[in-house]
Each structure stands twice: as C-alpha cells, then as structure tokens.
Write an enzyme that holds these catalytic residues in place. Structure first.
Site, short mmCIF file in Angstrom:
data_model
loop_
_atom_site.label_atom_id
_atom_site.label_comp_id
_atom_site.label_asym_id
_atom_site.label_seq_id
_atom_site.Cartn_x
_atom_site.Cartn_y
_atom_site.Cartn_z
N ASP A 67 20.09 113.00 65.08
CA ASP A 67 21.45 113.20 65.57
C ASP A 67 21.92 112.05 66.46
O ASP A 67 21.13 111.20 66.88
CB ASP A 67 21.57 114.55 66.32
CG ASP A 67 20.35 114.88 67.18
OD1 ASP A 67 19.61 113.96 67.54
OD2 ASP A 67 20.15 116.06 67.48
N ASN A 136 18.84 127.53 73.22
CA ASN A 136 19.52 128.52 72.39
C ASN A 136 18.97 128.51 70.95
O ASN A 136 19.54 129.14 70.07
CB ASN A 136 21.03 128.26 72.37
CG ASN A 136 21.37 126.88 71.81
OD1 ASN A 136 20.48 126.13 71.40
ND2 ASN A 136 22.64 126.54 71.79
N HIS A 138 18.62 125.77 69.05
CA HIS A 138 19.13 124.74 68.15
C HIS A 138 18.02 123.76 67.75
O HIS A 138 17.07 123.54 68.51
CB HIS A 138 20.37 124.01 68.72
CG HIS A 138 20.11 123.06 69.84
ND1 HIS A 138 21.02 122.86 70.86
CD2 HIS A 138 19.08 122.22 70.12
CE1 HIS A 138 20.56 121.94 71.69
NE2 HIS A 138 19.38 121.54 71.26
N GLU A 143 23.74 124.25 66.14
CA GLU A 143 23.88 125.28 67.17
C GLU A 143 23.94 126.66 66.50
O GLU A 143 24.21 126.77 65.29
CB GLU A 143 25.18 125.04 67.96
CG GLU A 143 25.28 123.68 68.64
CD GLU A 143 24.43 123.58 69.92
OE1 GLU A 143 23.49 124.38 70.10
OE2 GLU A 143 24.73 122.68 70.72
C1 F6R Z 1 17.43 115.72 70.05
C2 F6R Z 1 17.69 117.01 69.42
C3 F6R Z 1 17.71 118.27 70.20
C4 F6R Z 1 16.55 118.39 71.20
C5 F6R Z 1 16.63 119.70 71.97
C6 F6R Z 1 15.55 119.80 73.02
O1 F6R Z 1 17.46 114.68 69.11
O2 F6R Z 1 17.93 117.04 68.26
O3 F6R Z 1 17.65 119.35 69.31
O4 F6R Z 1 15.34 118.32 70.51
O5 F6R Z 1 17.88 119.79 72.60
O6 F6R Z 1 15.76 118.81 73.98
P1 F6R Z 1 14.67 118.46 75.08
O7 F6R Z 1 13.47 117.95 74.36
O8 F6R Z 1 15.31 117.40 75.92
O9 F6R Z 1 14.40 119.75 75.82
#
Ligand code: F6R
Length: 242
Positions: A67, A136, A138, A143
C-alpha cells in the site's frame, strides 16, 4: 495454518526474517509482498544484518508493497516508499527497478490500480506476502466493509486507522485520509502468507480474526481460507488465540 510463538518483538522479527530469508535462498528470483509499519521494521533490520554478513542476496528479488498513501510523494518522510528505502532497499542489493509501490501521486487512480495489478501478474504473482494486522483487522488498507475487494483500489482510511497511524506524523491533520491498497483477492493469491503480530493491544483482534467467523467486517479473517498461512506472533499478541 502454522503458528510460531515468539518470546517478544525481537524474537518475532528474527523468526519471520528466517522465513523470508529461506524463501529467497530457495528461490533467488522470489517475488516478496512487503508491508510497512511497526511490525515489519524489526524484520527488515534483521534481513539487512544478514545481508551485510553475506547470508542473503537480494539481487534477483522483486518486491511488491501492499500500500501507499494517496497524494504522498515518494520523498515525503511519511510515505511508504520512503519507509521501504530507509528500512530495507537502501541497505541491500535489491535492484531499484524491481521494487514496486503504488504511485501515491498518480493523477488517474483507476489507471494506477490497473497498472499495479498488471505489475503483479507480469512478475508471476507474489510468492510470500508479509502482513501486519490493524487493530480493526485490516490487512493492507482493506478496512472492515460489507464485501471483500479484489484488486488494487483506493480506500478511505477508517478513523481508527488514522488514529493509529498519527504516531508517525506531527499531528492527526497530516495523516492522509485515502490510500492505495492491494485488494483481498490479490493478497489471497499470494502463494504463502506470513502474518506477524506483536503486543497485547493486538491480542483481541487476533482472536477475532482467527477464532471467529470469516467476514469482511474483519478483513484478516479471510486468511482462514488460505491454504498456506504462517503466523509469527509474540506471547502477548497470541495470548487470546485458541
Ligand atoms: C502497512 C499495512 C498495514 C499495517 C497495519 C499494522 O503496509 O498494510 O496493514 O500492517 O496497520 O501496522 P503496525 O505494524 O504499525 O501495527
């Protein structure tokens, strides 16, 4: 599904780096699906260390990131391109032409999504997809929603995601509200999924995603349907998983 229980964040990072490293050793032309954020930072640190010891060679590797924030330039300190350069690409011998992220500045977002999906197909698909998980549920920036999205698309970020990510910015107003993300369909087509998770704050969502029903309201729950999933989590994150 294989679950590896790690002692702590460092142990999680090392175990996950071992799995990615084995993938690259077994297939030097691997296509790695990569993620950003706190969860994979330690994995990249470990891979860089092993690269410096000549234990891993990235020269044949392709990377496809999950992303990118919409509207963000690659040299912006908060962009995912910048994160990847800082944490991995600048320190190993990966060919820059083989590192892919969505172009946050693309004017025609539909064309950019199509281009990104085409890149993945032209590289033969993703061999191993590294994933973190949001509070959540994702994965990527898919989402919670009523349906599972298939290909690369632009999503409005959930308020909880904006709040979780504001720690990387000076203030909440600076957090973009939209992002490009791989779709669930593309993530599910990766041949191997490697989900890493650390910390007590993720224990509830891990239980919901993997002990609860498969539903787009908890996007990570779809991974229950994938035939090759590895979860590497620390004790805190896996403490509620049955
Ligand atoms: C990042 C991504 C997100 C993160 C998720 C967890 O490229 O795709 O899905 O993996 O938000 O983030 P952290 O690891 O910072 O808790």
């Amino acid at each position: 599904m294989t679950i590896y229980r790690a002692k702590d964040y460092q142990d999680m990072s090392r175990k996950a780096a071992n799995i990615l490293s084995a993938q690259v050793i077994l297939n030097p032309a691997s296509v790695l699906g990569l993620a950003t954020g706190s969860s994979p930072a330690g994995v990249y640190k470990q891979l860089v260390e092993w690269y410096k010891k000549n234990d891993i060679d990235f020269s044949g590797v392709t990377s496809i990131n999950l992303d990118e924030y919409k509207g963000m330039a690659p040299d912006n300190l908060q962009s995912y391109r910048f994160f990847m350069q800082e944490h991995l690409f600048n320190h190993v011998n990966i060919n820059p032409a083989n590192t892919f992220l969505p172009d946050g500045l693309a004017a025609d977002t539909d064309a950019e999504c199509t281009r990104y999906d085409d890149v993945i197909v032209s590289r033969g698909g993703i061999d191993i997809q590294l994933l973190g998980i949001g509070h959540n549920g994702h994965i990527g920036f898919n989402e919670p929603s009523d349906t599972f999205d298939t290909g690369t698309h632009v999503v409005p970020l959930a308020q909880s995601t904006i709040e979780a990510n504001k720690r990387f910015f000076d203030n909440e107003e600076q957090v973009p509200h939209h992002a490009f993300t791989l779709g669930i369909g593309t993530i599910m087509r990766a041949r191997h999924i490697l989900l890493i998770v650390s910390g007590k704050a993720k224990a509830d969502i891990i239980r919901t995603a993997f002990n609860g029903p498969v539903t787009p309201l908890v996007p990570a729950s779809v991974l229950q349907l994938h035939s090759h999933v590895t979860i590497v989590g620390d004790e805190d994150a896996l403490s509620k998983l049955m």
